[in-house]
Scaffold this active site. Sequence first.
Site, PDB file in Angstrom:
ATOM      1  CG  ASN A  69      50.120  32.642  18.450  1.00 15.56           C
ATOM      2  OD1 ASN A  69      49.225  33.017  17.687  1.00 15.56           O
ATOM      3  ND2 ASN A  69      51.281  33.277  18.573  1.00 15.56           N
ATOM      4  CE  LYS A  72      53.482  31.785  16.067  1.00 16.27           C
ATOM      5  NZ  LYS A  72      54.927  31.717  15.939  1.00 16.27           N
ATOM      6  CG  HIS A 102      54.169  36.530  19.298  1.00 17.89           C
ATOM      7  ND1 HIS A 102      55.068  36.420  18.265  1.00 17.89           N
ATOM      8  CD2 HIS A 102      53.958  35.272  19.751  1.00 17.89           C
ATOM      9  CE1 HIS A 102      55.381  35.140  18.100  1.00 17.89           C
ATOM     10  NE2 HIS A 102      54.713  34.422  18.990  1.00 17.89           N
ATOM     11  CD  GLU A 155      55.614  35.111  14.921  1.00 17.65           C
ATOM     12  OE1 GLU A 155      54.374  35.156  14.882  1.00 17.65           O
ATOM     13  OE2 GLU A 155      56.260  34.052  15.092  1.00 17.65           O
ATOM     14  CD  GLU A 181      56.136  32.645  22.308  1.00 21.28           C
ATOM     15  OE1 GLU A 181      55.400  31.667  22.267  1.00 21.28           O
ATOM     16  OE2 GLU A 181      56.136  33.536  21.422  1.00 21.28           O
ATOM     17  N   GLY A 199      59.393  28.630  15.664  1.00 19.64           N
ATOM     18  CA  GLY A 199      59.200  28.142  14.298  1.00 19.64           C
ATOM     19  C   GLY A 199      60.462  27.601  13.653  1.00 19.64           C
ATOM     20  CB  SER A 245      60.510  24.555  18.457  1.00 18.04           C
ATOM     21  OG  SER A 245      60.764  25.409  17.347  1.00 18.04           O
TER      22      SER A 245
HETATM   23  P1  13P Z   1      56.234  27.580  17.354  1.00 12.88           P
HETATM   24  O1  13P Z   1      55.606  26.639  18.372  1.00 12.88           O
HETATM   25  O2  13P Z   1      55.712  27.370  15.971  1.00 12.88           O
HETATM   26  O3  13P Z   1      57.720  27.603  17.454  1.00 12.88           O
HETATM   27  O4  13P Z   1      55.730  29.064  17.755  1.00 12.88           O
HETATM   28  C1  13P Z   1      55.857  29.498  19.058  1.00 12.88           C
HETATM   29  C2  13P Z   1      55.141  30.786  19.192  1.00 12.88           C
HETATM   30  O5  13P Z   1      55.563  31.789  18.661  1.00 12.88           O
HETATM   31  C3  13P Z   1      53.894  30.796  19.971  1.00 12.88           C
HETATM   32  O6  13P Z   1      53.462  32.086  20.212  1.00 12.88           O
END
Ligand code: 13P
Length: 255
Positions: free
Chosen positions: A10, A12, A96, A98, A168, A174, A214
């Site tokens: 992803n 982002k 997601h 976010e 997640e 992150g 992560s």
């Molecule tokens: P990270 O791997 O940067 O923690 O992000 C995970 C994520 O949100 C994947 O959709």
Amino acid sequence: MTRKKLIAGNWKMNKTATDAVALAHDIVVALGSQQEVEVVVCPPFTSLEGVGKAIEGSVVKLGAQNMHFEASGAFTGEISAPMLRALFATHVILGHSERRTLFGESDELVNKKVLAALRNQLRPIVCVGESLAEREAGSTLKVIQTQTERALEGVSKELAAGIVIAYEPVWAIGTGKVATTEQAQEVHGFIRGLLTKLMGEGVSQRVRILYGGSMKPANAPELLAQKDIDGGLIGGASLEARSFLELVKAAASVC
Ligand code: 13P
């Protein structure tokens, strides 16, 4: 039953169209013809077409990070499932955290998107996960149950097997704080059990449940060796070909 491991990147809101094509190209070259692990990259909308061309004929598949549930219309700034299909996307990340927390996406909206993706032969990667406050309050499994049940409302058993769920934990995204293998496996096992109740054993044994938050080459082998962890949805470590490939290798090594 053995489920094929899936590693999805992803990206982002990262990479210009030019940079995205370069990354896709590096991934394609490094992966070659490996078939053990299914690999999907999800660039921003602006890079879907270029990345789609860069991965053409390779083992890498194309996913989007979001979409609207309507096919077309007056929805300024939105992208529909048929538009994604026209660019040869096969997967779409939905719900997601976010999107849920920063853009107010509700369980009901996520469900509409899941149904629209399936209507258009797109494979949804449905994200679920608890916040730190919810974990500390002991309500992790309840939150996961609600999000999963609501996302799958109205989905037929035939189509449910093709859905991918990504667990997640919001506090691990992150942050560098990865869930322990026990914490992750507990939730993955719970989701599998829930799917069995909702859709039957045959379906639940086919659904891939990814871990996200992560995930890095250093912690991936242990996570991916768990019985209900069928791959990863990778943020930060998917932005460089080298770390992304190490994750694919880690998944291949536990196949
Ligand atoms: P990270 O791997 O940067 O923690 O992000 C995970 C994520 O949100 C994947 O959709």
